[in-house]
Design a protein around this motif. Sequence first.
Motif, PDB file in Angstrom:
ATOM      1  N   THR A 107      45.848  41.904  47.804  1.00  0.00           N
ATOM      2  CA  THR A 107      45.498  40.389  47.597  1.00  0.00           C
ATOM      3  C   THR A 107      44.600  40.233  46.407  1.00  0.00           C
ATOM      4  O   THR A 107      43.532  41.057  46.405  1.00  0.00           O
ATOM      5  CB  THR A 107      44.734  39.794  48.707  1.00  0.00           C
ATOM      6  OG1 THR A 107      45.651  40.075  49.842  1.00  0.00           O
ATOM      7  CG2 THR A 107      44.624  38.283  48.437  1.00  0.00           C
ATOM      8  N   VAL A 108      44.597  39.584  45.424  1.00  0.00           N
ATOM      9  CA  VAL A 108      44.070  39.433  44.178  1.00  0.00           C
ATOM     10  C   VAL A 108      42.961  38.133  44.287  1.00  0.00           C
ATOM     11  O   VAL A 108      43.189  37.313  44.972  1.00  0.00           O
ATOM     12  CB  VAL A 108      45.016  39.313  42.830  1.00  0.00           C
ATOM     13  CG1 VAL A 108      45.812  40.637  42.642  1.00  0.00           C
ATOM     14  CG2 VAL A 108      45.733  38.086  42.797  1.00  0.00           C
ATOM     15  N   PRO A 109      42.004  38.063  43.619  1.00  0.00           N
ATOM     16  CA  PRO A 109      40.779  36.897  43.737  1.00  0.00           C
ATOM     17  C   PRO A 109      41.228  35.776  43.300  1.00  0.00           C
ATOM     18  O   PRO A 109      41.128  34.654  43.829  1.00  0.00           O
ATOM     19  CB  PRO A 109      39.800  37.503  42.941  1.00  0.00           C
ATOM     20  CG  PRO A 109      40.255  38.351  41.926  1.00  0.00           C
ATOM     21  CD  PRO A 109      41.580  39.040  42.573  1.00  0.00           C
ATOM     22  N   ASP A 110      42.183  35.575  42.233  1.00  0.00           N
ATOM     23  CA  ASP A 110      42.605  34.233  41.792  1.00  0.00           C
ATOM     24  C   ASP A 110      43.934  34.573  40.870  1.00  0.00           C
ATOM     25  O   ASP A 110      44.418  35.510  40.673  1.00  0.00           O
ATOM     26  CB  ASP A 110      41.483  33.633  40.907  1.00  0.00           C
ATOM     27  CG  ASP A 110      41.452  34.678  39.747  1.00  0.00           C
ATOM     28  OD1 ASP A 110      42.124  34.810  38.837  1.00  0.00           O
ATOM     29  OD2 ASP A 110      40.107  34.843  39.328  1.00  0.00           O
ATOM     30  N   GLU A 111      44.683  33.323  40.566  1.00  0.00           N
ATOM     31  CA  GLU A 111      45.854  33.460  40.194  1.00  0.00           C
ATOM     32  C   GLU A 111      45.844  33.807  38.405  1.00  0.00           C
ATOM     33  O   GLU A 111      46.941  33.709  37.867  1.00  0.00           O
ATOM     34  CB  GLU A 111      46.406  31.740  40.034  1.00  0.00           C
ATOM     35  CG  GLU A 111      46.779  31.288  41.623  1.00  0.00           C
ATOM     36  CD  GLU A 111      47.392  29.918  41.403  1.00  0.00           C
ATOM     37  OE1 GLU A 111      47.613  29.382  40.274  1.00  0.00           O
ATOM     38  OE2 GLU A 111      47.394  29.603  42.598  1.00  0.00           O
ATOM     39  N   LYS A 112      44.811  33.988  38.031  1.00  0.00           N
ATOM     40  CA  LYS A 112      44.563  34.529  36.620  1.00  0.00           C
ATOM     41  C   LYS A 112      45.123  36.137  36.569  1.00  0.00           C
ATOM     42  O   LYS A 112      45.334  36.547  35.638  1.00  0.00           O
ATOM     43  CB  LYS A 112      43.285  34.527  36.053  1.00  0.00           C
ATOM     44  CG  LYS A 112      42.751  32.845  35.975  1.00  0.00           C
ATOM     45  CD  LYS A 112      41.324  32.755  35.391  1.00  0.00           C
ATOM     46  CE  LYS A 112      41.163  31.347  35.163  1.00  0.00           C
ATOM     47  NZ  LYS A 112      39.643  31.487  34.656  1.00  0.00           N
ATOM     48  N   TRP A 113      45.144  36.702  37.463  1.00  0.00           N
ATOM     49  CA  TRP A 113      45.508  37.995  37.834  1.00  0.00           C
ATOM     50  C   TRP A 113      46.865  38.112  37.358  1.00  0.00           C
ATOM     51  O   TRP A 113      47.780  37.298  37.918  1.00  0.00           O
ATOM     52  CB  TRP A 113      45.226  38.724  38.991  1.00  0.00           C
ATOM     53  CG  TRP A 113      43.732  39.408  39.207  1.00  0.00           C
ATOM     54  CD1 TRP A 113      42.648  38.256  38.786  1.00  0.00           C
ATOM     55  CD2 TRP A 113      43.419  40.419  39.420  1.00  0.00           C
ATOM     56  NE1 TRP A 113      41.369  39.129  39.246  1.00  0.00           N
ATOM     57  CE2 TRP A 113      42.031  40.315  39.516  1.00  0.00           C
ATOM     58  CE3 TRP A 113      43.872  41.717  39.373  1.00  0.00           C
ATOM     59  CZ2 TRP A 113      41.131  41.404  39.613  1.00  0.00           C
ATOM     60  CZ3 TRP A 113      43.189  42.777  39.633  1.00  0.00           C
ATOM     61  CH2 TRP A 113      41.828  42.757  39.696  1.00  0.00           C
ATOM     62  N   ARG A 114      47.346  39.281  36.523  1.00  0.00           N
ATOM     63  CA  ARG A 114      48.634  39.521  36.119  1.00  0.00           C
ATOM     64  C   ARG A 114      49.148  40.876  36.713  1.00  0.00           C
ATOM     65  O   ARG A 114      48.196  41.745  37.152  1.00  0.00           O
ATOM     66  CB  ARG A 114      48.990  39.280  34.566  1.00  0.00           C
ATOM     67  CG  ARG A 114      48.604  38.058  34.077  1.00  0.00           C
ATOM     68  CD  ARG A 114      49.752  37.062  34.550  1.00  0.00           C
ATOM     69  NE  ARG A 114      49.732  35.574  34.023  1.00  0.00           N
ATOM     70  CZ  ARG A 114      48.902  34.583  34.724  1.00  0.00           C
ATOM     71  NH1 ARG A 114      48.365  35.011  36.221  1.00  0.00           N
ATOM     72  NH2 ARG A 114      49.019  33.354  34.506  1.00  0.00           N
ATOM     73  N   THR A 115      50.416  41.193  36.400  1.00  0.00           N
ATOM     74  CA  THR A 115      50.562  42.565  36.799  1.00  0.00           C
ATOM     75  C   THR A 115      49.995  43.548  36.044  1.00  0.00           C
ATOM     76  O   THR A 115      49.669  44.733  36.734  1.00  0.00           O
ATOM     77  CB  THR A 115      52.365  42.981  36.104  1.00  0.00           C
ATOM     78  OG1 THR A 115      53.145  41.856  36.891  1.00  0.00           O
ATOM     79  CG2 THR A 115      52.779  44.056  36.758  1.00  0.00           C
ATOM     80  N   ASN A 116      49.534  43.443  34.743  1.00  0.00           N
ATOM     81  CA  ASN A 116      48.928  44.736  34.291  1.00  0.00           C
ATOM     82  C   ASN A 116      47.378  44.802  34.857  1.00  0.00           C
ATOM     83  O   ASN A 116      46.943  45.983  34.945  1.00  0.00           O
ATOM     84  CB  ASN A 116      48.771  44.458  32.693  1.00  0.00           C
ATOM     85  CG  ASN A 116      49.808  44.713  31.965  1.00  0.00           C
ATOM     86  OD1 ASN A 116      50.724  45.475  32.478  1.00  0.00           O
ATOM     87  ND2 ASN A 116      50.234  44.021  30.795  1.00  0.00           N
ATOM     88  N   ASP A 117      46.970  43.535  35.367  1.00  0.00           N
ATOM     89  CA  ASP A 117      45.630  43.678  35.840  1.00  0.00           C
ATOM     90  C   ASP A 117      45.513  44.754  37.155  1.00  0.00           C
ATOM     91  O   ASP A 117      44.786  45.278  37.381  1.00  0.00           O
ATOM     92  CB  ASP A 117      45.074  42.348  36.056  1.00  0.00           C
ATOM     93  CG  ASP A 117      45.026  41.471  35.016  1.00  0.00           C
ATOM     94  OD1 ASP A 117      44.227  42.126  34.079  1.00  0.00           O
ATOM     95  OD2 ASP A 117      45.342  40.307  35.009  1.00  0.00           O
ATOM     96  N   VAL A 118      46.788  44.297  37.976  1.00  0.00           N
ATOM     97  CA  VAL A 118      46.952  45.036  39.140  1.00  0.00           C
ATOM     98  C   VAL A 118      47.296  46.751  38.871  1.00  0.00           C
ATOM     99  O   VAL A 118      46.691  47.233  39.509  1.00  0.00           O
ATOM    100  CB  VAL A 118      48.007  44.504  39.944  1.00  0.00           C
ATOM    101  CG1 VAL A 118      48.331  45.307  41.272  1.00  0.00           C
ATOM    102  CG2 VAL A 118      47.787  42.957  40.317  1.00  0.00           C
ATOM    103  N   LYS A 119      47.857  46.721  38.049  1.00  0.00           N
ATOM    104  CA  LYS A 119      48.345  48.133  37.604  1.00  0.00           C
ATOM    105  C   LYS A 119      46.894  48.865  37.079  1.00  0.00           C
ATOM    106  O   LYS A 119      46.785  50.021  37.306  1.00  0.00           O
ATOM    107  CB  LYS A 119      49.282  48.254  36.468  1.00  0.00           C
ATOM    108  CG  LYS A 119      50.766  47.938  36.831  1.00  0.00           C
ATOM    109  CD  LYS A 119      51.497  47.909  35.602  1.00  0.00           C
ATOM    110  CE  LYS A 119      53.118  48.383  35.743  1.00  0.00           C
ATOM    111  NZ  LYS A 119      53.373  49.661  36.191  1.00  0.00           N
ATOM    112  N   GLN A 120      46.225  48.217  36.459  1.00  0.00           N
ATOM    113  CA  GLN A 120      44.823  48.859  36.175  1.00  0.00           C
ATOM    114  C   GLN A 120      43.998  49.310  37.211  1.00  0.00           C
ATOM    115  O   GLN A 120      43.323  50.358  37.094  1.00  0.00           O
ATOM    116  CB  GLN A 120      44.007  47.615  35.235  1.00  0.00           C
ATOM    117  CG  GLN A 120      42.953  48.702  34.548  1.00  0.00           C
ATOM    118  CD  GLN A 120      43.376  49.281  33.492  1.00  0.00           C
ATOM    119  OE1 GLN A 120      44.311  48.961  32.671  1.00  0.00           O
ATOM    120  NE2 GLN A 120      42.282  50.236  33.127  1.00  0.00           N
TER     121      GLN A 120
END
Length: 528
Positions: free
Chosen positions: A414-427
Amino acid sequence: MDVTKRNLEEAFRLLQHLVETADFIAFDCEFTGLAQRESLLNAFDTPEERYVKVKQSSLDFLLIQVGICTFKKTGKNKYEIAPFSFTVFPSREKFFTCQSTSLYFLANQGFDFNKLLLEGIPYVTPADRDKVPIPPDEPYDPNMKAALVELKKKLDGFATSEDGSANDADEESPGSRNSMEIECQSPHLRRHLYHYVETRYPSVLSLENDAKKKRMVAKRIEQQDECIRRLNKEGFSYIMRMLSDSGRVLIGHNCFLDICHLLNEYLAPLPETYGEFKQQVTALMPRFIDTKVMASTAPLKDLVPNSALGELHQKISQKPFSSPTIEFHVAFKPYDRELAHDAGYDAYMTGCCFAALTEQLSKIRSSADETTFDSELVKPFLQKVFFLKQFDIPYLNLGGSDLAPTRDHVFFVTVPDEKWRTNDVKQVFNPFGDSFVGWIDHLSAFVALRDRSKAAKAYETLKLHADCRVMLYNDYRPEMKRPAPADPDPLAEARGKRQRPSAEEPAETAASNGKAKPQDLFVVPSEW
C-alpha cells in the motif's frame, strides 16, 4: 460467406452438412467493446477473481458477428474449408454498451453497421427460451370470445387432419393441403392464436400474419423442415446449439471472452461462480482448444515470438512451420485479400494456425503416424484457455484443476498517495533485485521479486517501511497457501519427458515434486 437474416436458411442447410463432415471447427467473435474497466484486471488475479471481473465488466457489450469456419482434412496437411460470417443482432429490446474505440476500429476495418441493424440475424436468449409463454388476457366482448373459439376449432381440425386439409368447418377458408388462411383482423385475437399454436402445436403448425390481406396463414410443418422451424424461431441460438451438440473440436484464439459471450447469449446464462462456470463449459463446450495457449507453451513458444493471431498466421508460413494447403469448398470464394477482424476471416486464420501448430508438434514428436485431432498430442490442450495479462498462471483449465503457483516471493503493498508510480515502488524493492509491479488500484499493488531467495530478507527489511505498508502475499490471501494441484506441462506426456526449467528459474525449483511450474509454460513479463 456473409450471412444475414436474408440468406440464413440457405447458409444453415450448407453449414449443417459441413459440420457433419468436419474434422474441426474454428470460431471467432466481434463485439461492440471488450472491457468497461480493463484497469481492474490484475496480473495476480486468481481464476475465480478474473471470471467475476469479466462477467461484471464485459458482458454488457454486444456480440455482433460470429465467425465459423469448418475444416475437413483431405490429405497430408491439406484441408477443405468453409468460412461463414454471421452478423447477429437481437430482435427484442436490449440495452447494451459500446466502446467508442472498438466501434471506430471496426468501422476502419470495413464493418457494415447498417447491415448489422437492418439485416442482423435475430436470436432467442437462453432466458427467453426457457420462459413459459404467458397467454393474453381473455377478450371481454362476447362476440370476440365466440370468434376465438371458432378459430381455435379451425386450427384443431387443420392440425389433426391426416391429409393436412381443413375439415368441414373450414371449407370456405382458402388454402391448400399444407396451408390454411384465417380471417383475423383483431390484433388481440392474433396474439391469442400465436400463443395457442406455440403452446399446443409447436412442431405441427406455424402461424404467419399477412398484414396486406389482413389474414393469418397456418402452415403444416413437414418433418424434414423441423430444423428450419426451430431456426426461424430461435435464430442464431439454434446454430450454436447445433455446434454444441456436434461433438466436433472447436478451435478459438485467446477465446475466454468469446466463450463467455457465446454461452451467455445463446446457450445458458453464465452462473455466479467460477466453479459452476467450469461445469457449464464442460457440459456445453466439452471439446475446445485455444491456439494462443498452444503457441505460448513450450516447445512451440520458442518458435513463436508473438502469439497474436495476425502475427501467428504470418509465422506459420515460414520455416520450420508447414502452412496447410487450403482449398475452399465449391460454394465459397477464396479470399483475395486480408480481412482482419472480419469474424469469418479470423476464424479461418485460427483454424490454419491450429493445423500448422499441430503439424509442427507432430514433427517435434518425430512421429510417422498421421496426427488426428483426437490424438494424445493435442489432448493436453483441451479445455485450456489463455489467461490474459496474468503473471504466473498461463491458462485457465476449464476441464480440471487450475494451476496454483507458489507466491512466497510476492508482496501486497500500500502506497501513501496517488502520486506514487511504478518506478517509485520499484525503488523501494531495488536492494533486493528486479521486481514486477501489478497495480490493484491507485493506492495498492502486488510486487513480485525476480530472485525468490531474497523474499524473506526483503520482508524483514520492509515490513516497517516509513512510507509503504508491506505484507506477504500469503498473509493477504491465505487461501493461496494451498499446495498446487498436479497439473503438469501439457506437452510432457506427449513428448515423453518433463519440461526443462526455464532460464529465469533455478533448476532445483522447477524440478521439485516432478512438476512443471507455470514459469516453464509461459513467457515471463516482457520487462524482465
